[in-house]
Design a protein around this motif. Structure first.
Motif, PDB file in Angstrom:
ATOM      1  N   LEU A   1       0.831  -1.202   0.000  1.00 31.12           N
ATOM      2  CA  LEU A   1       0.000   0.000   0.000  1.00 31.12           C
ATOM      3  C   LEU A   1       0.867   1.253   0.000  1.00 31.12           C
ATOM      4  N   ILE A   2       1.860   1.250   0.872  1.00 30.23           N
ATOM      5  CA  ILE A   2       2.740   2.422   0.981  1.00 30.23           C
ATOM      6  C   ILE A   2       3.487   2.626  -0.328  1.00 30.23           C
ATOM      7  N   ALA A   3       3.953   1.510  -0.909  1.00 32.67           N
ATOM      8  CA  ALA A   3       4.729   1.595  -2.138  1.00 32.67           C
ATOM      9  C   ALA A   3       3.878   2.161  -3.276  1.00 32.67           C
ATOM     10  N   CYS A   4       2.591   1.801  -3.297  1.00 35.06           N
ATOM     11  CA  CYS A   4       1.714   2.211  -4.382  1.00 35.06           C
ATOM     12  C   CYS A   4       1.299   3.665  -4.282  1.00 35.06           C
ATOM     13  N   ARG A   5       1.377   4.198  -3.121  1.00 34.01           N
ATOM     14  CA  ARG A   5       0.820   5.518  -2.837  1.00 34.01           C
ATOM     15  C   ARG A   5       1.230   6.596  -3.834  1.00 34.01           C
ATOM     16  N   ASP A   6       2.513   6.655  -4.154  1.00 34.51           N
ATOM     17  CA  ASP A   6       3.008   7.733  -4.999  1.00 34.51           C
ATOM     18  C   ASP A   6       2.662   7.555  -6.461  1.00 34.51           C
ATOM     19  N   THR A   7       2.392   6.318  -6.852  1.00 36.34           N
ATOM     20  CA  THR A   7       2.219   6.077  -8.283  1.00 36.34           C
ATOM     21  C   THR A   7       0.753   6.128  -8.714  1.00 36.34           C
ATOM     22  N   THR A   8      -0.154   5.494  -7.942  1.00 35.70           N
ATOM     23  CA  THR A   8      -1.559   5.476  -8.376  1.00 35.70           C
ATOM     24  C   THR A   8      -2.236   6.803  -8.012  1.00 35.70           C
ATOM     25  N   PRO A   9      -3.099   7.300  -8.938  1.00 34.57           N
ATOM     26  CA  PRO A   9      -3.796   8.553  -8.615  1.00 34.57           C
ATOM     27  C   PRO A   9      -4.743   8.339  -7.446  1.00 34.57           C
ATOM     28  N   GLU A  10      -4.963   9.397  -6.681  1.00 36.23           N
ATOM     29  CA  GLU A  10      -5.821   9.311  -5.501  1.00 36.23           C
ATOM     30  C   GLU A  10      -7.263   9.054  -5.937  1.00 36.23           C
ATOM     31  N   GLU A  11      -7.862   8.025  -5.390  1.00 33.75           N
ATOM     32  CA  GLU A  11      -9.268   7.712  -5.702  1.00 33.75           C
ATOM     33  C   GLU A  11     -10.178   8.781  -5.095  1.00 33.75           C
ATOM     34  N   PRO A  12     -11.089   9.382  -5.883  1.00 32.63           N
ATOM     35  CA  PRO A  12     -11.997  10.342  -5.252  1.00 32.63           C
ATOM     36  C   PRO A  12     -12.895   9.647  -4.230  1.00 32.63           C
ATOM     37  N   PRO A  13     -13.180  10.292  -3.106  1.00 32.87           N
ATOM     38  CA  PRO A  13     -14.035   9.657  -2.106  1.00 32.87           C
ATOM     39  C   PRO A  13     -15.467   9.546  -2.609  1.00 32.87           C
ATOM     40  N   THR A  14     -16.214   8.602  -2.069  1.00 30.55           N
ATOM     41  CA  THR A  14     -17.629   8.487  -2.443  1.00 30.55           C
ATOM     42  C   THR A  14     -18.460   9.218  -1.401  1.00 30.55           C
ATOM     43  N   PRO A  15     -19.115  10.318  -1.814  1.00 28.86           N
ATOM     44  CA  PRO A  15     -19.915  11.049  -0.823  1.00 28.86           C
ATOM     45  C   PRO A  15     -21.108  10.231  -0.339  1.00 28.86           C
ATOM     46  N   THR A  16     -21.542  10.505   0.869  1.00 25.21           N
ATOM     47  CA  THR A  16     -22.649   9.765   1.475  1.00 25.21           C
ATOM     48  C   THR A  16     -23.987  10.364   1.054  1.00 25.21           C
ATOM     49  N   PRO A  17     -24.852   9.558   0.422  1.00 25.02           N
ATOM     50  CA  PRO A  17     -26.143  10.126  -0.002  1.00 25.02           C
ATOM     51  C   PRO A  17     -26.952  10.652   1.188  1.00 25.02           C
ATOM     52  N   TYR A  18     -27.623  11.774   0.974  1.00 24.19           N
ATOM     53  CA  TYR A  18     -28.523  12.331   1.980  1.00 24.19           C
ATOM     54  C   TYR A  18     -29.898  11.764   1.678  1.00 24.19           C
ATOM     55  N   VAL A  19     -30.527  11.182   2.683  1.00 23.08           N
ATOM     56  CA  VAL A  19     -31.835  10.577   2.442  1.00 23.08           C
ATOM     57  C   VAL A  19     -32.885  11.344   3.222  1.00 23.08           C
ATOM     58  N   PHE A  20     -33.853  11.890   2.523  1.00 27.74           N
ATOM     59  CA  PHE A  20     -34.961  12.514   3.219  1.00 27.74           C
ATOM     60  C   PHE A  20     -36.255  11.864   2.759  1.00 27.74           C
ATOM     61  N   GLN A  21     -36.914  11.224   3.691  1.00 20.14           N
ATOM     62  CA  GLN A  21     -38.180  10.583   3.398  1.00 20.14           C
ATOM     63  C   GLN A  21     -39.285  11.597   3.679  1.00 20.14           C
ATOM     64  N   ALA A  22     -39.868  12.141   2.624  1.00 21.37           N
ATOM     65  CA  ALA A  22     -40.928  13.130   2.833  1.00 21.37           C
ATOM     66  C   ALA A  22     -42.084  12.481   3.575  1.00 21.37           C
ATOM     67  N   PRO A  23     -42.614  13.166   4.598  1.00 22.74           N
ATOM     68  CA  PRO A  23     -43.737  12.570   5.323  1.00 22.74           C
ATOM     69  C   PRO A  23     -44.981  12.489   4.436  1.00 22.74           C
ATOM     70  N   GLU A  24     -45.932  11.716   4.885  1.00 26.74           N
ATOM     71  CA  GLU A  24     -47.159  11.534   4.116  1.00 26.74           C
ATOM     72  C   GLU A  24     -47.785  12.891   3.787  1.00 26.74           C
ATOM     73  N   GLY A  25     -48.227  13.039   2.559  1.00 24.89           N
ATOM     74  CA  GLY A  25     -48.852  14.294   2.167  1.00 24.89           C
ATOM     75  C   GLY A  25     -47.873  15.255   1.519  1.00 24.89           C
TER      76      GLY A  25
END
Ligand code: HEC
Ligand code: HEC
Length: 346
Positions: free
Chosen positions: A15-39
């Motif tokens: 892992l350490i050895a690979c660090r400098d060579t492979t491009p940084e993976e973009p993080p996966t943002p956490t989806p925001y979930v809003f469950q609209a109430p009834e109506g």
């Protein structure tokens, strides 16, 4: 050394050895979930700007940051104050150069369900709207190029854009997207009225009577425009007869249609208790003044919404006006004024 123990060690080295060579993976943002109430209509989450926890956090920081204004003194939050339901208690907001605009600021609550923004609906969607105030010569008076360059120079912002959008290259589109995500998260759905509807709270006699009057097309006549749906508005543009001579052309300046002269977006009644002063130009300081206007003060001109002419002047007595106000206050959700998720980040 045991072979089993060696494996993780080797793995760590790789892992350490690979660090400098492979491009940084973009993080996966956490989806925001809003469950609209009834109506409630379903939460609007556009395909090209899905709301995420990281996007909201970035948008929130930008919303409270005066760095977006020309002289770095005014933030969005200065004219959209949380303690006032995200509007401005001043009749006209003052921009960075000390100049006042000519319209009252608007509440930013429940904007996820609105697509035409500003009193005259000239912005289409929150992503489009967000850049207007930055450029507005009276409001934040900044060029987008400058605003972006200033953000780009701040390491913390580069990091937050990386977390939210997977890039450290900031541009105005991403600024708008982040602000829009934060705005979509400003939701109010838990008023006493909502709890009453779910059978979890009671409304007193005056509040119940106020609700009846609000809905009754002859007595109150309010629900005709501030519909009785979940938002208490259909967000259509109307002239409610404020003036005999129209001074602010409202929607007409966007549509050019004669029926839109002096017509503006019908505001939601949710949290209206907190959003004084009232109307496009903030002319009324209290809900009592608003009720008296609808009872006796409106003008019937060629551009006034035809429904207003069906309302009889003086139809509401003092108690009835008080009851309607009592009902309106059941639509308040005090939590939105202090909810830490909506507040200035530390
Ligand atoms: C100087 C005061 C001021 C500042 C700063 C300001 N606004 Fe506003 N905002 C207003 C006023 C006044 C209106 C109504 C203007 C109109 O309709 O022409 C408004 C309207 C809006 C609306 C439309 C809401 C609706 O219901 O249609 C949104 C969204 C909004 N502002 C977001 C923002 C954001 C995001 C920022 C920061 C980038 C911001 N505002 C900065 C005063 C301000
Ligand atoms: C013909 C449509 C119509 C009817 C009927 C109507 N309204 Fe309105 N209402 C509007 C419009 C449009 C506005 C925005 C007008 C403006 O700002 O110039 C508004 C504004 C308001 C506001 C100010 C909200 C804010 O954020 O500034 C309140 C409060 C209000 N109405 C309450 C009522 C009540 C209570 C009734 C019934 C007694 C009623 N309205 C009847 C269309 C209507």
């Amino acid at each position: 050394m045991n072979r089993l123990l060696l494996l993780p060690v080797l793995w760590a080295f790789t892992l350490i050895a690979c660090r400098d060579t492979t491009p940084e993976e973009p993080p996966t943002p956490t989806p925001y979930v809003f469950q609209a109430p009834e109506g409630f209509p379903p939460f609007f989450d556009p395909e090209d700007n899905k709301t995420t926890i990281e996007g909201i956090a970035l948008g929130r920081k930008l919303f409270y940051d005066p760095v977006l204004s020309g002289n770095n003194t005014i933030a969005c939050a200065d004219c959209h104050k949380q303690e006032n339901g995200f509007t401005d208690p001043r009749r006209f907001s003052i921009g960075i150069d000390g100049i006042a605009g000519h319209r009252n600021s608007m509440s930013l609550i429940n904007l996820a369900w609105q697509h035409r923004l500003f009193w005259d609906g000239r912005a289409h969607g929150l992503e489009d709207q967000a850049l207007f105030p930055i450029k507005d010569p009276i409001e934040m008076h900044e060029t987008l190029g400058n605003a972006v360059a200033e953000l780009q120079a701040i390491p913390e912002y580069r990091e937050l854009f990386w977390q939210a959008f997977g890039t450290r290259q900031i541009d105005s589109l991403l600024v708008a997207k982040a602000i829009a995500q934060f705005e979509r998260s400003l939701i109010s759905f838990n008023s006493r009225y909502d709890r009453w509807k779910q059978g979890l709270d009671t409304l007193d006699k005056s509040e119940m009577n106020g609700m009846q009057l609000f809905m009754d097309p002859v007595k109150g006549g309010c629900a005709k425009c501030h519909s009785f749906g979940a938002m208490f508005s259909d967000f259509l543009f109307r002239n409610n007869g404020k003036d005999s001579i129209v001074t602010d052309m409202g929607r007409f300046s966007v549509s050019g249609l004669p029926q839109d002269i002096g017509a503006v977006k019908t505001p939601s009644m949710r949290n209206v208790e907190y959003t004084a002063p009232y109307m496009l130009d903030g002319r009324f300081a209290t809900l009592e003044e608003v009720l008296e206007f609808y009872n006796t003060g409106f003008h019937l001109g060629p551009h006034t919404d035809p429904f207003m002419s069906t309302l009889v002047k003086g139809r509401l007595n003092e108690k009835e006006k008080r009851d309607i106000i009592a009902f309106l206050k059941t639509l308040s959700e005090p939590d939105i004024l202090t909810n830490p998720a909506f507040s200035k980040p530390q």
